[in-house]
Design a protein around this motif. Structure first.
Motif, PDB file in Angstrom:
ATOM      1  N   GLY A 179      -2.675 -47.684  31.724  1.00 43.76           N
ATOM      2  CA  GLY A 179      -2.599 -47.264  30.542  1.00 43.76           C
ATOM      3  C   GLY A 179      -2.568 -48.322  29.504  1.00 43.76           C
ATOM      4  N   GLU A 180      -2.398 -49.559  29.937  1.00 34.57           N
ATOM      5  CA  GLU A 180      -2.359 -50.738  29.073  1.00 34.57           C
ATOM      6  C   GLU A 180      -3.691 -51.227  28.409  1.00 34.57           C
ATOM      7  OE1 GLU A 180      -1.177 -55.464  29.130  1.00 34.57           O
ATOM      8  OE2 GLU A 180      -1.238 -54.261  31.167  1.00 34.57           O
ATOM      9  N   LEU A 181      -3.620 -51.343  27.105  1.00 34.13           N
ATOM     10  CA  LEU A 181      -4.945 -51.834  26.565  1.00 34.13           C
ATOM     11  C   LEU A 181      -4.972 -53.184  26.426  1.00 34.13           C
ATOM     12  CD1 LEU A 181      -7.430 -50.904  24.853  1.00 34.13           C
ATOM     13  CD2 LEU A 181      -6.046 -51.191  22.808  1.00 34.13           C
ATOM     14  N   VAL A 182      -6.140 -53.885  26.920  1.00 32.14           N
ATOM     15  CA  VAL A 182      -6.349 -55.503  26.955  1.00 32.14           C
ATOM     16  C   VAL A 182      -7.479 -55.640  25.901  1.00 32.14           C
ATOM     17  CG1 VAL A 182      -5.473 -55.391  29.481  1.00 32.14           C
ATOM     18  CG2 VAL A 182      -7.885 -55.094  29.017  1.00 32.14           C
ATOM     19  N   ASP A 183      -7.021 -56.968  25.325  1.00 30.61           N
ATOM     20  CA  ASP A 183      -8.129 -57.356  24.485  1.00 30.61           C
ATOM     21  C   ASP A 183      -9.436 -57.721  24.961  1.00 30.61           C
ATOM     22  OD1 ASP A 183      -6.303 -56.689  22.556  1.00 30.61           O
ATOM     23  OD2 ASP A 183      -5.304 -58.753  22.487  1.00 30.61           O
ATOM     24  N   GLU A 184     -10.395 -58.034  24.389  1.00 30.81           N
ATOM     25  CA  GLU A 184     -11.534 -58.402  24.667  1.00 30.81           C
ATOM     26  C   GLU A 184     -11.479 -59.815  25.179  1.00 30.81           C
ATOM     27  OE1 GLU A 184     -15.640 -59.901  22.324  1.00 30.81           O
ATOM     28  OE2 GLU A 184     -14.953 -57.887  21.993  1.00 30.81           O
ATOM     29  N   GLY A 185     -10.752 -60.716  24.460  1.00 33.10           N
ATOM     30  CA  GLY A 185     -10.760 -62.263  24.714  1.00 33.10           C
ATOM     31  C   GLY A 185     -10.083 -62.781  25.797  1.00 33.10           C
ATOM     32  N   VAL A 186      -9.476 -61.724  26.690  1.00 32.02           N
ATOM     33  CA  VAL A 186      -8.665 -62.243  27.808  1.00 32.02           C
ATOM     34  C   VAL A 186      -9.531 -62.492  29.169  1.00 32.02           C
ATOM     35  CG1 VAL A 186      -6.559 -61.209  26.839  1.00 32.02           C
ATOM     36  CG2 VAL A 186      -7.847 -59.890  28.432  1.00 32.02           C
ATOM     37  N   THR A 187     -10.835 -62.042  29.135  1.00 34.25           N
ATOM     38  CA  THR A 187     -11.600 -62.256  30.194  1.00 34.25           C
ATOM     39  C   THR A 187     -12.592 -62.633  30.032  1.00 34.25           C
ATOM     40  OG1 THR A 187     -12.209 -59.944  30.055  1.00 34.25           O
ATOM     41  CG2 THR A 187     -10.446 -60.147  31.351  1.00 34.25           C
ATOM     42  N   ASP A 188     -13.504 -63.286  31.106  1.00 34.59           N
ATOM     43  CA  ASP A 188     -14.750 -63.815  30.691  1.00 34.59           C
ATOM     44  C   ASP A 188     -15.820 -62.771  31.046  1.00 34.59           C
ATOM     45  OD1 ASP A 188     -13.939 -66.393  29.975  1.00 34.59           O
ATOM     46  OD2 ASP A 188     -13.560 -66.797  32.234  1.00 34.59           O
ATOM     47  N   LEU A 189     -15.577 -61.900  31.857  1.00 30.57           N
ATOM     48  CA  LEU A 189     -16.558 -60.612  32.485  1.00 30.57           C
ATOM     49  C   LEU A 189     -15.737 -59.638  32.845  1.00 30.57           C
ATOM     50  CD1 LEU A 189     -19.586 -60.457  33.593  1.00 30.57           C
ATOM     51  CD2 LEU A 189     -18.801 -61.121  35.654  1.00 30.57           C
ATOM     52  N   VAL A 190     -16.310 -58.408  32.816  1.00 26.54           N
ATOM     53  CA  VAL A 190     -15.570 -57.145  33.264  1.00 26.54           C
ATOM     54  C   VAL A 190     -16.372 -56.767  34.542  1.00 26.54           C
ATOM     55  CG1 VAL A 190     -15.142 -54.553  32.954  1.00 26.54           C
ATOM     56  CG2 VAL A 190     -14.828 -56.377  31.089  1.00 26.54           C
ATOM     57  N   VAL A 191     -15.682 -56.329  35.572  1.00 18.82           N
ATOM     58  CA  VAL A 191     -16.422 -56.176  36.926  1.00 18.82           C
ATOM     59  C   VAL A 191     -15.781 -54.609  37.312  1.00 18.82           C
ATOM     60  CG1 VAL A 191     -16.918 -56.606  39.283  1.00 18.82           C
ATOM     61  CG2 VAL A 191     -16.481 -58.651  37.597  1.00 18.82           C
ATOM     62  N   ARG A 192     -16.677 -53.647  37.907  1.00 19.58           N
ATOM     63  CA  ARG A 192     -16.230 -52.667  38.474  1.00 19.58           C
ATOM     64  C   ARG A 192     -16.944 -52.518  39.968  1.00 19.58           C
ATOM     65  NH1 ARG A 192     -12.777 -53.010  35.360  1.00 19.58           N
ATOM     66  NH2 ARG A 192     -12.478 -51.703  33.578  1.00 19.58           N
ATOM     67  N   ALA A 193     -16.024 -52.713  40.871  1.00 24.59           N
ATOM     68  CA  ALA A 193     -16.833 -52.602  42.181  1.00 24.59           C
ATOM     69  C   ALA A 193     -16.592 -51.347  43.147  1.00 24.59           C
ATOM     70  CB  ALA A 193     -16.149 -54.140  42.927  1.00 24.59           C
ATOM     71  N   LEU A 194     -17.365 -51.327  44.185  1.00 25.39           N
ATOM     72  CA  LEU A 194     -17.077 -50.497  45.269  1.00 25.39           C
ATOM     73  C   LEU A 194     -16.897 -50.943  46.420  1.00 25.39           C
ATOM     74  CD1 LEU A 194     -20.024 -47.852  44.502  1.00 25.39           C
ATOM     75  CD2 LEU A 194     -17.739 -47.903  43.548  1.00 25.39           C
TER      76      LEU A 194
END
Length: 400
Positions: free
Chosen positions: A302-317
Motif C-alpha cells: 500500500g506504500e506509494l513510491v516516487d518516480e525518482g527512486v527507480t531506473d525501471l519498473v519490472v513486472r515478471a512472471l
C-alpha cells in the motif's frame, strides 16, 4: 480379541528405505510408515525451499521427482499444498540439492528444482537466484565447508546453468549469521547481508547473450528482446492498454493478459532454441517480464513510491504466476539488456541512474539494485546483488 503393542524409541528407530516413485503411486491403503529423509527448510531472498544434501538422496536422479513432490505437497488441484511444505505459489514451491563439487573453482554443487503447484512438474531447466542466497549458509551450517569467524566466501557451482556464483556472508561459531542490519524489500525485519556475485552470467542455457541473434524480435505483433543472462528471459514493453505498474492480483484478474504473455513466451522459447515447438516449452524458462519507464506507483504493502527512486519498473512472471517481487536471475538479465542499444529494456531505462553502481529496478514489493560490470564489448561480465537468508528448520521431512 488380542491386542499387540509395539514400543519403539526414537533413538533406536531406523529410517526406512525410500519407496520408489512407481511403488508410491501404486501403493495400497494398507498401513505403512511414512517415507522420511533428513532435510532443512530455508528462506532465501523472497523465496523458501526445502534443501536436501545430495548424499541423502538416491543416486538415481529419476527417483528424486516423487520425493520432491511428496515433501512439497504437489500436485494439489486446490493450489494450496496443505499436505506438504509448499506455499501454493511458485516462489514457495521449490527444492534445492547441495553436495560436494568436482568443479575446480567451486566448493559445492547446487541443483535447483521448481515444483509445479497444481501439476506434477519437477523442472530443472533454470536456476533460482533468490534461493542461491541460502546455499552458502546451508553449506556452512551443515559442515560442508569449514570457515572461521568473520566473512566467508563460498563458491557455488549451479548445475542447472553451469555457472559460478560467489556467496559472501558473516559466520560465527561455524554457523551462518542470521541477525544483522540489512533489509530487502518483500521480507520483514533485518538480517545479515549476503553478497551474491554471479560470474559471467551470460549464456546460462543457450551459450549466447542474444540467443536469437537479434536485439529485438516480434511475437504476436509485440516487440521483444530475448536475452540469456542468469536465466533466459523475454522482455516486452508494457502494453498500451495495461500499465507497467500493475500488481500481481491485477494480473490474475485480467481476462487475457496471462494467456497473451504465455503465447509470447512460448514463441520466444522456440526462437531461442530452448524448445523444438511451443508445446514443449519448459515451465521455468524463458522467464517473461513487462518493463516500463519509472513512474510513481503503489506497492503491495500500500506504500506509494516516487518516480525518482527507480531506473525501471519490472513486472515478471515465474512458472506462469505473477511474481510478487522479482526473480534475481530476471534482475540480472534486465541489467544486461539495459546496456544493449535497441533493446526493449534500454528504451525504458531512465537516463540518470539512481545509484551509479548499478541499475535500480522497481517491483511489486519495492526495489532492488543490481551492480553490473561490463567488458570491452559491452557484455555483462559480473553482476552483484545483495540478499538475506536464514535457516528456518532442519530435521526430518516426511511424505506418503
Amino acid at each position: 480379541m488380542t491386542r499387540i503393542f509395539l514400543s519403539l524409541t526414537r533413538r533406536h528407530r531406523p529410517l526406512p528405505l525410500i519407496i520408489q516413485a512407481s511403488s508410491a503411486r501404486n501403493a495400497s491403503t494398507s498401513p505403512r510408515p511414512q517415507n522420511r529423509l533428513p532435510a532443512a527448510y530455508y528462506r532465501g531472498g523472497t523465496s523458501r525451499a526445502i534443501i536436501f544434501r545430495q548424499q541423502d538422496l538416491p543416486k538415481d536422479r529419476t527417483e528424486w521427482g516423487s520425493i520432491f513432490r511428496g515433501a512439497i505437497g504437489s500436485p494439489d488441484p486446490n493450489g494450496r499444498q496443505l499436505d506438504g511444505l509448499g506455499g501454493g505459489i511458485s516462489s514457495l514451491s521449490k527444492v534445492c540439492v547441495v553436495g560436494p563439487s568436482a568443479h575446480p573453482d567451486a566448493d559445492v554443487d547446487y541443483t535447483f528444482a521448481a515444483i509445479g503447484v497444481k501439476d506434477p512438474d519437477v523442472d530443472y531447466s533454470s536456476n533460482c537466484g533468490n534461493m542461491t542466497s541460502a546455499i552458502g549458509p546451508f553449506a556452512v551450517d551443515n559442515g560442508m565447508v569449514e570457515c572461521g569467524n568473520g566473512q566467508a566466501t563460498i563458491r557455488i557451482h549451479n548445475t542447472n546453468t553451469g555457472k559460478l556464483i560467489h556467496s559472501t556472508f558473516p559466520v560465527v561459531a561455524g554457523e551462518a549469521v542470521a541477525n544483522g542490519d540489512f533489509a530487502i524489500d518483500g521480507v520483514s525485519g533485518l538480517a545479515a547481508k549476503i553478497e551474491l556475485a554471479f560470474i559471467n552470467p551470460a549464456g546460462s542455457k543457450t551459450g549466447k547473450l542474444l540467443p536469437t541473434g537479434n536485439v529485438a524480435d516480434v511475437f504476436d505483433g509485440v516487440k521483444a528482446t530475448c536475452i540469456d543472462a542468469g536465466n533466459p528471459c523475454v522482455f516486452i514493453e508494457a502494453f498500451d492498454d495495461i500499465e507497467g505498474i500493475i500488481l500481481p492480483d491485477e494480473f490474475d484478474a485480467h481476462p487475457s493478459l496471462l494467456l497473451r504473455l504465455e503465447s509470447i513466451r512460448r514463441q520466444a522459447s522456440v526462437a531461442m532454441g530452448l524448445s523444438n515447438d511451443e508445446a514443449s516449452t519448459p515451465g521455468s524458462i524463458p522467464k517473461i517480464a513487462m518493463v516500463s519507464k519509472p513512474k510513481a506507483h503503489t506497492l503491495l504493502s500500500g506504500e506509494l513510491v516516487d518516480e525518482g527512486v527507480t531506473d525501471l519498473v519490472v513486472r515478471a512472471l515465474s512458472v506462469g504466476q505473477p511474481h510478487r517481487a522479482i526473480p534475481i536471475t530476471v534482475a540480472l538479465a534486465v541489467a544486461a539488456a539495459a546496456n544493449i542499444e535497441g533493446s526493449t529494456v534500454k528504451r525504458c531505462v531512465s537516463s540518470g541512474r539512481v545509484d551509479p553502481n548499478g541499475i535500480t529496478l522497481g517491483h511489486p514489493t519495492g526495489k532492488i539494485m543490481v551492480g553490473a560490470e561490463f567488458d570491452e564489448r559491452g557484455h555483462l561480465a559480473h553482476a552483484t546483488v545483495f540478499r538475506t537468508a536464514r535457516r528456518l528448520m532442519d530435521g526430518i521431512v516426511y511424505w506418503k
